[in-house]
Design an enzyme around this catalytic site. Structure first.
Site, PDB file in Angstrom:
ATOM      1  N   PHE A 375      27.459  83.813 -58.098  1.00 35.78           N
ATOM      2  CA  PHE A 375      26.058  83.376 -58.099  1.00 35.78           C
ATOM      3  C   PHE A 375      25.610  82.723 -56.796  1.00 35.78           C
ATOM      4  O   PHE A 375      24.759  81.820 -56.809  1.00 35.78           O
ATOM      5  CB  PHE A 375      25.796  82.417 -59.278  1.00 35.78           C
ATOM      6  CG  PHE A 375      26.423  82.887 -60.554  1.00 35.78           C
ATOM      7  CD1 PHE A 375      25.928  83.995 -61.209  1.00 35.78           C
ATOM      8  CD2 PHE A 375      27.551  82.259 -61.068  1.00 35.78           C
ATOM      9  CE1 PHE A 375      26.532  84.466 -62.361  1.00 35.78           C
ATOM     10  CE2 PHE A 375      28.165  82.718 -62.218  1.00 35.78           C
ATOM     11  CZ  PHE A 375      27.647  83.824 -62.860  1.00 35.78           C
ATOM     12  N   CYS A 376      26.189  83.138 -55.673  1.00 34.51           N
ATOM     13  CA  CYS A 376      25.836  82.532 -54.378  1.00 34.51           C
ATOM     14  C   CYS A 376      25.980  81.012 -54.443  1.00 34.51           C
ATOM     15  O   CYS A 376      25.149  80.269 -53.892  1.00 34.51           O
ATOM     16  CB  CYS A 376      24.416  82.903 -53.943  1.00 34.51           C
ATOM     17  SG  CYS A 376      24.185  84.655 -53.675  1.00 34.51           S
ATOM     18  N   ALA A 377      27.004  80.571 -55.156  1.00 31.20           N
ATOM     19  CA  ALA A 377      27.265  79.131 -55.256  1.00 31.20           C
ATOM     20  C   ALA A 377      28.776  78.947 -55.219  1.00 31.20           C
ATOM     21  O   ALA A 377      29.369  78.346 -56.115  1.00 31.20           O
ATOM     22  CB  ALA A 377      26.659  78.572 -56.541  1.00 31.20           C
TER      23      ALA A 377
END
Ligand code: PLP
Length: 458
Positions: A375-377
């Site tokens: 999740f781009c995290a």
């Protein structure tokens, strides 16, 4: 293992969508043949456009023309639509009269723009940017290029606020950059408290509202938030368009985000004097339809009772969390032990199955679309002990409990009887083997050959 039964839904508010969206009746092909209504549980990535917004787009499209560049009738109308979109967006977020409303490509672009406008004194940045490890890369990477300080969030929101208080108290922070709601778990942060805290210590605050703005009403003047960034494509508008709203002083003095036509007062062959206001950062022809549809979507959202929106999402969320928790081997993930408010997001893992495999299975065998990956995290996923990712179901105005039911039935069947098809890894993504499902002729990639979404895999 026996099948899990779920509570009856028929008279629930969330049995129906709260607003009509495009694509609500799309039929998704199943790997074993036949079709089923597509259960879109991926609103957090890009939400479907509201039907009202789609109708508005059709209304204005014939008038689509250059903005700020023509005296013709259509150009004048396009310019008016574009400039008026700023006022509509300012109203939506409760902006102060002098706040700049700058249209960008997306939230990522908005935050990068702000990173170029941090105050500089005698050629050096005046202070650091402070951020947490829970942020989406869009609210993390732009700050790595400027003086910054990062801190790890605590297991409670209260503890996290304390950590930020301690960091701010050390001084030299010019900007606190924080998400309004986590894109991983949907948990909402107390932005009013954080704004007060930042100001108490002489810092400003930017809120990444990419996830919050589509789900909760925000009033930046009342909350004393200095800058707010969000994206149209997560807020029920089509096209890539984003916005940065906030105090004009830093923005008017900052580095023009896109050097080019429209951003200047006067250009010379070897020099330039830049203009101020939104135009300073909007070089080149603007995305008038993106801005206009984003603005129209905010009007529709603003007209819906906010408690209906939160109630609708909470009903679906509770049903999903209750159902998933009841399935053996499924874990629902949170960042904070004390979070009290969460947008329409549920993050979970299924024991014994790679998240990407579960996502491929749900799509191929149940017509459910959701997100898997990190999740781009990345920092947060690593800290949550999910280095290879998890699954995220996300929903909103057009969602119905039946979407959640379909997901629950799919996960329940997976745990009870396993996969109903063979899956292979192709270009780093799990895909069904021997996939003969047909895409529409205007989308020529066949499933499995489409490029993998970078954040999904990464
Ligand atoms: N911030 C958050 C919290 C997000 O969820 C996202 C997208 O998923 C972004 C920023 C980046 O948004 P965009 O892709 O529109 O730039």
């Amino acid at each position: 293992m026996t099948a899990v039964t779920f509570s009856p839904l028929s008279n629930s508010l969330a049995a129906r969508p709260l607003a009509a969206v495009t694509g609500a009746e799309i039929q998704a092909p199943l790997i074993s043949g036949g079709h089923v209504r597509y259960a879109n549980l991926d609103y957090g990535a890009s939400a479907p456009a509201l039907s009202v917004v789609s109708a508005y787009l059709n209304e204005i499209l014939p008038y689509y023309a250059s903005v700020h560049r023509g005296a013709g009738y259509a150009s004048q109308i396009s310019t008016s639509v574009y400039e008026n979109a700023r006022n509509i967006v300012r109203d939506f977020v409760g902006g102060r009269p002098d706040d700049s409303v700058i249209f960008t490509r997306n939230t990522t672009d908005s935050l990068n723009l702000l990173a170029g406008c941090l105050p500089v004194v005698d050629g050096r940045h005046a202070g650091e940017v402070l951020y947490l490890d829970i942020e989406h890369h869009a609210n993390l990477l732009p700050w790595q290029g400027v003086p910054h300080r990062s801190v790890v969030a605590e297991q409670t929101i209260a503890g996290t606020v304390e950590v930020l208080r301690r960091e701010l108290a050390q001084g030299d922070v010019s900007l606190l950059a924080v998400t309004g709601a986590s894109n991983v778990t949907g948990e909402i942060l107390p932005i009013d408290d954080l704004a007060a805290l930042a100001h108490e210590h002489g810092a400003r605050i930017v809120v990444d509202a990419a996830q919050l703005a589509p789900h909760r009403r925000i009033n930046i003047a009342a909350s004393d938030v200095d800058y707010l960034a969000f994206s149209g494509h997560k807020l029920y508008a089509p096209f890539g368009a984003g916005v940065l709203v906030g105090r004009p002083d830093w923005l008017d003095a900052g580095t023009p985000h896109l050097a080019g036509g429209g951003a200047v007062r006067e250009a010379r062959i070897d020099g330039v004097s830049w203009t101020t206001g939104p135009a300073r950062h909007e070089g080149g022809s603007p995305n008038v339809l993106g801005a206009a549809t984003l603005a129209r979507a905010t009007q529709v959202l603003a007209a819906i009772d906010a408690t209906l929106v939160s109630g609708h999402e909470a009903a679906i969320r509770e049903h999903l969390v209750e159902g998933l928790t009841a399935i053996d081997g499924v874990t629902v993930h949170h960042i904070f032990e004390d979070s009290t408010d969460t947008i329409g997001v549920v993050n979970f893992s299924v024991e014994g199955y790679d998240a990407g495999l579960v996502a491929a299975y749900l799509s191929a065998e149940h017509g459910v679309g959701l997100r898997d990956g990190r999740f781009c995290a990345h920092p947060l996923l690593k800290r949550l002990g999910l280095p290879s990712g998890s699954l995220r179901a996300s929903f909103g105005l057009g969602s119905r409990l039946e979407d959640a039911e379909r997901l629950l039935a799919g996960i329940d069947a997976l745990r009870r009887t396993g996969l109903g098809w063979d899956y292979v890894v192709d270009s780093g993504r799990w895909v069904p083997a021997n996939d003969t499902r047909i895409y529409p002729h205007w989308a020529p990639n066949t499933p499995g050959t489409a490029g993998a979404a970078p954040c999904s895999v990464d």
